[in-house]
Design a protein around this motif. Structure first.
Motif: not given
Length: 347
Positions: A220-244
């Motif tokens: 929900a707005q206005p937290r969508i930017n925070g959500f995106r940052k949390i997702l990016a951090a979590a993806l980096r935490k579990y793998a070093t995969i470079r997503y296109a």
């Protein structure tokens, strides 16, 4: 496995669609990760050791499509349910065309979802709708992962303490991820870390991710930017995969687009609602009290498909203040359908 192709060809295709050597266990220094993904990783490792772990091979595809929905929000629900479809996005069109044909043959109903299964058109369409991803011609390779969490489990991040949710919200705020209510923060971590864990298991370097989640407080707005940052951090935490590329969406509101990706979101919606109904009534009455359409969905969820694999995990509190994860498969309430084909998967 459900299919209608020649047995030898079905066997060959089924084996080609299975991920034979997934990187499980995935987590190294487990203490760095939430309790949730630690227990999931542990039970998956046991299943892999027994040569029983069926996962889809998504490495051959350009994009992984992720579709998620959640249940258990009603006040009388005893369980929270989280359902995720990880799929070969490149193969979506054949399944979507089959779903649209099923809709057209049943008076052109709107969205297929658990809350509208009392509708006669949807009830008549349900068998073909459930069968669509596993048609032999072009099956939808993917995993439908269903997580059911007893609400007696207060938190699956630290140590299942009722104060953990406030601590999680404070940590997110202090790390620059925005302000979150404690209950929403807990739900956010459960969902995002499930997605990040499975992407680390199923994806490869250079793939694209497209995630469509049901409308929910976590986006929900206005937290969508925070959500995106949390997702990016979590993806980096579990793998070093470079997503296109990593794209994100919520269900389309435009009526002209309803027969599109929204239809793939129907599978986690049906799963989340059915499991919530089953387990909540089981706890209340000592036996499940569910409708026939719910039984139909549950029966489908206890089968492995030609393309679409199903994996169900129940999380319950244990005696030492933590949580235990177990696999579960529902006992079929009806006879095995005549078009069921048993296939020997070589793991």
């Amino acid at each position: 496995m459900l299919s209608e192709g020649p047995p030898a060809q079905v066997d060959k295709l089924a084996n080609a669609l299975v991920f034979k050597h997934p990187s499980i266990p995935l987590l190294g220094n487990a203490e760095e990760y939430p309790l949730l993904t630690r227990v999931i990783d542990g039970v998956l490792a046991l299943k892999k050791d027994r040569r029983e772990l069926l996962l889809p091979n998504l490495h051959e595809f350009d994009t992984i499509g992720i579709f998620s929905d959640y249940g258990g929000e009603a006040p009388d629900s005893k369980y929270s349910t989280y359902s995720f479809l990880f799929s070969a996005y490149d193969l979506r069109e054949d399944t979507l065309q089959r779903l649209e044909a099923t809709r057209a043959a049943n008076n052109g109903f709107g969205e297929m979802c658990f809350k509208k299964l009392d509708d006669g058109n949807r009830q008549r369409a349900l068998p073909d709708w459930l069968a669509a991803p596993d048609r032999f011609e072009v099956p939808l390779s993917g995993l439908l992962f269903n997580l059911v969490v007893d609400k007696a489990v207060h938190s699956v991040v630290f140590k299942n303490d009722h104060l953990d949710r406030a601590v999680i919200a404070a940590c997110l705020r202090d790390e620059g991820f925005g302000e979150w209510k404690p209950d929403v923060a807990e739900k956010l971590i459960r969902i995002v870390h499930c997605v990040a864990y499975w992407c680390a298991v199923l994806a490869r370097d250079g793939q694209k991710l497209l995630w469509m989640t049901d409308d929910d407080a976590i986006v929900a707005q206005p937290r969508i930017n925070g959500f995106r940052k949390i997702l990016a951090a979590a993806l980096r935490k579990y793998a070093t995969i470079r997503y296109a590329d990593i794209a994100f969406a919520t269900p389309f509101k435009n009526a002209k687009r309803k027969g599109s990706l929204n239809d793939l979101l129907s599978y986690p919606d049906l799963a989340a609602g059915s499991f919530d109904s089953y387990f909540t009534t089981m706890q209340k009455f000592g036996t499940p009290v569910v409708k026939s359409t719910t039984v139909e969905v549950l029966n489908w969820l206890c089968e492995q498909g030609l393309g679409l694999k199903r994996l169900n995990i129940l999380l319950e509190p244990n005696a030492i203040g933590g949580a235990d994860a177990t696999f579960f498969s529902m006992v079929r309430a009806i006879e095995q359908p005549p078009n069921t084909v048993r296939i020997g998967i070589r793991l």
